[in-house]
Design an enzyme around this catalytic site. Structure first.
Site, PDB file in Angstrom:
ATOM      1  N   LYS A 153      99.372  72.945   2.037  1.00 18.38           N
ATOM      2  CA  LYS A 153      98.308  73.549   0.982  1.00 18.38           C
ATOM      3  C   LYS A 153      97.082  73.278   1.168  1.00 18.38           C
ATOM      4  CE  LYS A 153      97.806  72.703  -4.340  1.00 18.38           C
ATOM      5  NZ  LYS A 153      98.238  72.158  -5.260  1.00 18.38           N
ATOM      6  N   LYS A 199      99.954  77.856   0.976  1.00 20.12           N
ATOM      7  CA  LYS A 199      99.400  78.153   0.029  1.00 20.12           C
ATOM      8  C   LYS A 199      97.809  78.000   0.144  1.00 20.12           C
ATOM      9  CE  LYS A 199      98.674  76.417  -5.055  1.00 20.12           C
ATOM     10  NZ  LYS A 199      99.122  75.302  -5.746  1.00 20.12           N
TER      11      LYS A 199
END
Ligand code: PBG
Length: 329
Positions: free
Chosen positions: A202, A256
């Site tokens: 992330k 992400k």
């Protein structure tokens, strides 16, 4: 790779000449089975609130969830992902609302599990940012996010959400070592069948803006998340993150944001034989929707953006388009 022949013997356009041959030779495809639908929840009754910069996405009060869930279940969307909008007065320094067994997520979990049983999977974030007054994912002291102290709370948050019926816990906090510790305590408490989807990769990204507004954490976020979320200049580091999370017991991993990180998705897919999911985040959705609204691009850009994830190697995509793209599949 062997290429036999050359132009004019080889004309690659032959395989593109009609719709049927293009369909016959396509290398990737999108089906409803690839979609995870994020849902924002707000307290109160009879509420369906619009969200700034997320056109077509709403915050639902628990009693109104059937509106979006009936359709999702009917269309066989495999899983939803729940996010709470927490009132400012319930937020504090340690994010203690995360551990309230009557918080919005718990209420929603009980409601959905009771009504829909196993007809649809439920995924919940494990992180403190919707609940902390400073908007960070962990415990914030003397300008630092404390790793191990945060994990202790995340373990409790995980157990609570598992108890309330969450199927897939998705730690999105990026603390070191949390997957192993959460797995261990889930197993110890007879939740060995609850899955862990690690937001292993992330990035500290500017594309989360509309989401932070949707959960009410944008105004209060102090500084940035660069000491725990990854630097967007790096991809080899993603291999190290995923290696550790797999060793610690992750069932699936997430990359992400999505579209700016397709290279990372394929890198992970090549290096690990584990389901890799992608999150097409709020800022990506917002940009595409804005482009469509202003007629800069057309609606077909949505499918193009989603197929890109499949081509890169994603098993599934968390996307705000999940309930909107179905009619095109
Ligand atoms: C919080 C979390 C974020 C998103 C999902 N979980 C934001 C953040 O890390 O600040 C972003 C999703 C989106 O932008 O759609 N841990």
């Amino acid at each position: 790779m062997i290429i036999t022949g050359k132009y004019p013997n080889l004309r690659l356009r032959r395989n593109r000449k009609t719709d049927w041959i293009r369909r016959l030779t396509e290398e990737s495809n999108l089906s409803v089975n690839d979609l995870i639908l994020p849902i924002f929840i707000v307290d109160g009754k009879n509420k369906k609130q619009t969200i700034k910069n997320l056109p077509g996405v709403y915050r639902y009060s628990v009693d109104m969830l059937t509106q979006i869930l009936d359709k999702a279940v009917k269309n066989k969307i495999p899983m939803i992902s729940l996010f709470p909008y927490t009132k400012l007065k319930l937020k504090n320094h340690s994010g203690s609302e995360a551990l309230n067994d009557d918080n919005l997520i718990c209420k929603a979990l009980r409601f959905i599990k009771k009504k829909y049983k196993n007809e649809i999977g439920i995924m919940c974030d494990v992180a403190l940012d919707p609940y902390t007054s400073h908007g960070h994912d962990g415990i914030f002291k003397k300008n630092k996010i404390l790793n191990d102290e945060t994990i202790e709370i995340l373990i409790k948050q995980s157990l609570l959400q598992a108890e309330m019926g969450c199927d897939v816990l998705a730690p999105s906090d990026m603390m070191d070592g949390r997957i192993g510790k959460i797995r261990k305590s889930l197993d110890k408490n007879n939740f060995e069948n609850v899955q862990l989807l690690s937001y292993a990769v992330k990035y500290a990204s500017s594309f989360y803006g509309p989401f932070r507004n949707a959960v009410g954490s944008s105004k209060n976020l102090k500084g940035d998340k660069k000491t725990y979320q990854m630097d967007y200049k790096n991809s080899l580091e993603a291999i190290r993150e995923v290696t550790l999370d797999i060793k610690e017991g992750a069932d699936m991993v997430m990359v992400k944001p999505g579209m700016p990180y397709l290279d990372v998705i394929s890198l992970i897919k090549e290096n690990f034989k584990i389901p890799v999911l992608a999150y097409q985040v709020s800022g990506e959705y917002s940009l595409i929707m804005n482009g469509i609204k202003k007629k800069i691009i057309d609606e077909k850009s949505i499918m193009e953006s989603l197929i890109a994830f499949k081509r890169a190697g994603s098993s599934a995509i968390v996307t705000y388009f999940a309930d909107k793209i179905i009619k095109y599949l």
